[in-house]
Design an enzyme around this catalytic site. Structure first.
Site, PDB file in Angstrom:
ATOM      1  N   ASN A  13       0.834  -1.196   0.000  1.00  0.00           N
ATOM      2  CA  ASN A  13       0.000   0.000   0.000  1.00  0.00           C
ATOM      3  C   ASN A  13       0.874   1.253   0.000  1.00  0.00           C
ATOM      4  OD1 ASN A  13      -2.741  -0.976  -0.060  1.00  0.00           O
ATOM      5  ND2 ASN A  13      -2.397  -1.780   2.001  1.00  0.00           N
ATOM      6  N   LYS A  17       6.229   2.976  -3.903  1.00  0.00           N
ATOM      7  CA  LYS A  17       6.610   1.677  -4.456  1.00  0.00           C
ATOM      8  C   LYS A  17       5.666   1.296  -5.606  1.00  0.00           C
ATOM      9  CE  LYS A  17       7.978  -1.396  -1.478  1.00  0.00           C
ATOM     10  NZ  LYS A  17       8.030  -2.505  -0.483  1.00  0.00           N
ATOM     11  N   ASP A  74      10.562  -7.883  -1.563  1.00  0.00           N
ATOM     12  CA  ASP A  74      11.086  -7.783  -0.210  1.00  0.00           C
ATOM     13  C   ASP A  74      12.519  -7.297  -0.346  1.00  0.00           C
ATOM     14  OD1 ASP A  74      10.336  -8.210   2.605  1.00  0.00           O
ATOM     15  OD2 ASP A  74      12.116  -9.476   2.632  1.00  0.00           O
ATOM     16  N   PHE A 157      14.873   7.234   2.848  1.00  0.00           N
ATOM     17  CA  PHE A 157      14.293   6.715   4.088  1.00  0.00           C
ATOM     18  C   PHE A 157      15.119   5.518   4.530  1.00  0.00           C
ATOM     19  CE2 PHE A 157      12.206   4.818   0.443  1.00  0.00           C
ATOM     20  CZ  PHE A 157      12.209   3.467   0.732  1.00  0.00           C
ATOM     21  N   GLY A 158      14.757   4.924   5.634  1.00  0.00           N
ATOM     22  CA  GLY A 158      15.464   3.741   6.112  1.00  0.00           C
ATOM     23  C   GLY A 158      16.937   4.027   6.380  1.00  0.00           C
ATOM     24  N   ASP A 160      19.165   4.925   4.199  1.00  0.00           N
ATOM     25  CA  ASP A 160      19.752   5.775   3.163  1.00  0.00           C
ATOM     26  C   ASP A 160      20.779   6.779   3.698  1.00  0.00           C
ATOM     27  OD1 ASP A 160      18.285   4.437   1.280  1.00  0.00           O
ATOM     28  OD2 ASP A 160      16.897   6.074   0.855  1.00  0.00           O
ATOM     29  N   HIS A 187      18.565  -0.751  -5.736  1.00  0.00           N
ATOM     30  CA  HIS A 187      18.376  -2.194  -5.769  1.00  0.00           C
ATOM     31  C   HIS A 187      17.021  -2.568  -6.352  1.00  0.00           C
ATOM     32  CE1 HIS A 187      17.071  -0.367  -2.070  1.00  0.00           C
ATOM     33  NE2 HIS A 187      16.468  -1.440  -1.623  1.00  0.00           N
TER      34      HIS A 187
END
Length: 203
Positions: A13, A17, A74, A157-158, A160, A187
């Site tokens: 959702n 992405k 994933d 985000f994450g 990065d 990736h």
């Protein structure tokens, strides 16, 4: 000639992405829809040991529930000095799903004292596409780099702000470059390009 429409469920959702996948797989007649279009969808438990396992779990669950073609991914960070951690636990490395600040803090703590030459890492993305007939196509993408010693940049985000891609000479983090540059080497972008090549060869 009329093009027959084909709806593909994207097992997410996440609007960004969804847009990235829709742009990469813009085959004539294909339209993409998020998980929210599936009524009473039961979220599967992502308990696989690999990125491919978890992508397949998500893709299969959406395919079996919706009966339509489905694509799922994933992804995560693999750090060599940590024997592949955080790996499939990337989004919940510090214990809470999606807590980027805590995850980055834990990563820096785990790598405290580790010299640059041993801070090699890569982002990994695995995509699983299940067509209407149940056939499966798997694609994988990576981007190599190393983990910095402190956070830099406000984008992304994450992980990065800690990840220094080799593509940028190890001088800029993923969070310090425009999104267009990030997508060019990312990736997931690499995995999507591989998936497109595989699907085109079978269309």
């Amino acid at each position: 000639m009329r093009v027959e429409m084909k709806q593909v469920i994207v097992a997410t959702n996440n609007a960004h992405k969804l847009s990235e996948i829709e742009t990469a797989l813009d085959f004539p007649g294909w339209e993409f829809a998020p998980l929210s279009t599936l009524e009473a969808y039961p979220e599967p438990e992502e308990d696989g040991e690999t990125f491919e396992d978890n992508a397949r779990i998500k893709a299969r669950a959406a395919f079996e529930h919706g009966g339509r073609a489905t694509v799922a991914d994933d992804s995560g960070l693999v750090v060599d000095a940590l024997d592949g951690a955080p790996g499939v636990h990337s989004s919940r490395y510090a214990g809470t799903h999606g807590d980027d600040e805590a995850n980055n803090a834990k990563l820096l703590e785990e790598l405290a004292g580790v010299p640059d030459e041993r801070r090699t890492a890569r982002f990994v993305s695995v995509l699983v596409f299940i067509d209407e007939d149940g056939s499966e196509t798997v694609a994988r993408g990576t981007v190599e780099g190393r983990i910095g010693h402190e956070l830099h940049g406000k984008g992304g985000f994450g992980y990065d702000p800690l990840f220094l891609p080799d593509e940028f000479g190890g001088e800029k983090t993923m969070a310090e470059v425009p999104m267009s540059e990030k997508n060019r080497i990312s990736h997931r972008g690499n995995a999507l390009r591989e998936l497109r090549r595989k699907l085109e060869s079978g269309l």
